[in-house]
Design a protein around this motif. Sequence first.
Motif, PDB file in Angstrom:
ATOM      1  N   ARG A  16     -32.541  49.356 -93.431  1.00 44.62           N
ATOM      2  CA  ARG A  16     -32.651  50.453 -94.391  1.00 44.62           C
ATOM      3  C   ARG A  16     -31.393  51.301 -94.314  1.00 44.62           C
ATOM      4  O   ARG A  16     -31.018  51.777 -93.235  1.00 44.62           O
ATOM      5  CB  ARG A  16     -33.890  51.299 -94.051  1.00 44.62           C
ATOM      6  N   ASP A  17     -30.720  51.487 -95.437  1.00 44.47           N
ATOM      7  CA  ASP A  17     -29.546  52.349 -95.501  1.00 44.47           C
ATOM      8  C   ASP A  17     -30.036  53.785 -95.651  1.00 44.47           C
ATOM      9  O   ASP A  17     -30.532  54.189 -96.699  1.00 44.47           O
ATOM     10  CB  ASP A  17     -28.670  51.952 -96.683  1.00 44.47           C
ATOM     11  N   ALA A  18     -29.936  54.571 -94.594  1.00 42.28           N
ATOM     12  CA  ALA A  18     -30.532  55.906 -94.557  1.00 42.28           C
ATOM     13  C   ALA A  18     -29.670  56.968 -95.216  1.00 42.28           C
ATOM     14  O   ALA A  18     -30.071  58.131 -95.286  1.00 42.28           O
ATOM     15  CB  ALA A  18     -30.813  56.295 -93.113  1.00 42.28           C
ATOM     16  N   ARG A  19     -28.486  56.615 -95.687  1.00 39.65           N
ATOM     17  CA  ARG A  19     -27.619  57.618 -96.294  1.00 39.65           C
ATOM     18  C   ARG A  19     -28.239  58.172 -97.571  1.00 39.65           C
ATOM     19  O   ARG A  19     -28.716  57.421 -98.416  1.00 39.65           O
ATOM     20  CB  ARG A  19     -26.254  57.017 -96.627  1.00 39.65           C
ATOM     21  N   ALA A  20     -28.252  59.470 -97.689  1.00 36.47           N
ATOM     22  CA  ALA A  20     -28.770  60.133 -98.886  1.00 36.47           C
ATOM     23  C   ALA A  20     -27.902  61.339 -99.176  1.00 36.47           C
ATOM     24  O   ALA A  20     -27.051  61.728 -98.363  1.00 36.47           O
ATOM     25  CB  ALA A  20     -30.218  60.554 -98.667  1.00 36.47           C
ATOM     26  N   VAL A  21     -28.113  61.960-100.325  1.00 37.10           N
ATOM     27  CA  VAL A  21     -27.314  63.115-100.719  1.00 37.10           C
ATOM     28  C   VAL A  21     -27.631  64.287 -99.797  1.00 37.10           C
ATOM     29  O   VAL A  21     -28.793  64.598 -99.533  1.00 37.10           O
ATOM     30  CB  VAL A  21     -27.603  63.498-102.183  1.00 37.10           C
ATOM     31  N   GLU A  22     -26.579  64.920 -99.295  1.00 35.64           N
ATOM     32  CA  GLU A  22     -26.744  66.061 -98.409  1.00 35.64           C
ATOM     33  C   GLU A  22     -27.098  67.301 -99.231  1.00 35.64           C
ATOM     34  O   GLU A  22     -26.610  67.482-100.341  1.00 35.64           O
ATOM     35  CB  GLU A  22     -25.413  66.281 -97.673  1.00 35.64           C
ATOM     36  N   ARG A  23     -27.955  68.152 -98.669  1.00 37.70           N
ATOM     37  CA  ARG A  23     -28.392  69.334 -99.422  1.00 37.70           C
ATOM     38  C   ARG A  23     -27.267  70.353 -99.543  1.00 37.70           C
ATOM     39  O   ARG A  23     -26.374  70.426 -98.703  1.00 37.70           O
ATOM     40  CB  ARG A  23     -29.617  69.954 -98.770  1.00 37.70           C
ATOM     41  N   LYS A  24     -27.342  71.174-100.584  1.00 38.77           N
ATOM     42  CA  LYS A  24     -26.373  72.244-100.797  1.00 38.77           C
ATOM     43  C   LYS A  24     -26.706  73.413 -99.879  1.00 38.77           C
ATOM     44  O   LYS A  24     -27.858  73.804 -99.754  1.00 38.77           O
ATOM     45  CB  LYS A  24     -26.424  72.697-102.250  1.00 38.77           C
ATOM     46  N   LYS A  25     -25.689  73.958 -99.204  1.00 39.22           N
ATOM     47  CA  LYS A  25     -25.883  75.091 -98.297  1.00 39.22           C
ATOM     48  C   LYS A  25     -25.564  76.403 -99.018  1.00 39.22           C
ATOM     49  O   LYS A  25     -24.700  76.431 -99.881  1.00 39.22           O
ATOM     50  CB  LYS A  25     -24.974  74.976 -97.064  1.00 39.22           C
ATOM     51  N   PRO A  26     -26.220  77.477 -98.634  1.00 41.91           N
ATOM     52  CA  PRO A  26     -25.954  78.772 -99.276  1.00 41.91           C
ATOM     53  C   PRO A  26     -24.536  79.263 -98.972  1.00 41.91           C
ATOM     54  O   PRO A  26     -24.022  79.079 -97.870  1.00 41.91           O
ATOM     55  CB  PRO A  26     -27.000  79.703 -98.657  1.00 41.91           C
ATOM     56  N   GLY A  27     -23.912  79.883 -99.950  1.00 44.31           N
ATOM     57  CA  GLY A  27     -22.560  80.405 -99.779  1.00 44.31           C
ATOM     58  C   GLY A  27     -21.480  79.387-100.069  1.00 44.31           C
ATOM     59  O   GLY A  27     -20.309  79.723-100.090  1.00 44.31           O
TER      60      GLY A  27
END
Length: 131
Positions: free
Chosen positions: A107-118
Amino acid sequence: MATVRYYEGVGRRKTSTARVRLYPGTGSIVVNDRALEDYFPRETDRIKLLRPLNVTEAQAQYNVSVHVAGGGTTGQTGAVIMGVARALVEADETLKTVLRKNGFLTRDARAVERKKPGLTKARRAKQYTKR
């Protein structure tokens, strides 16, 4: 009513999920009730999809039925590849080593990283101005 025996495998990649069924047959592939060429117009995607069947030399032995949802074309392609590989393992346990060696069962676990505040994006910050 005769029940047709099939082998099922579920594959996931990014936000896509694919349910794959292998039926004994001649090698036709249907994705979401459409022909493979219609659903995946890019030839590279189609070549990648057929790799698990080509590596195990099982392309002419099974008809493939796929229901895939979520994500984009790249994620859906990866999900279908994993689903086909898992269904092949269910059909014939001896193919597991070949498929694992070629990386189709991982399973390729790479996914889009969440946007951080600021920040503008997940890691991209606004450009720093000194003066």
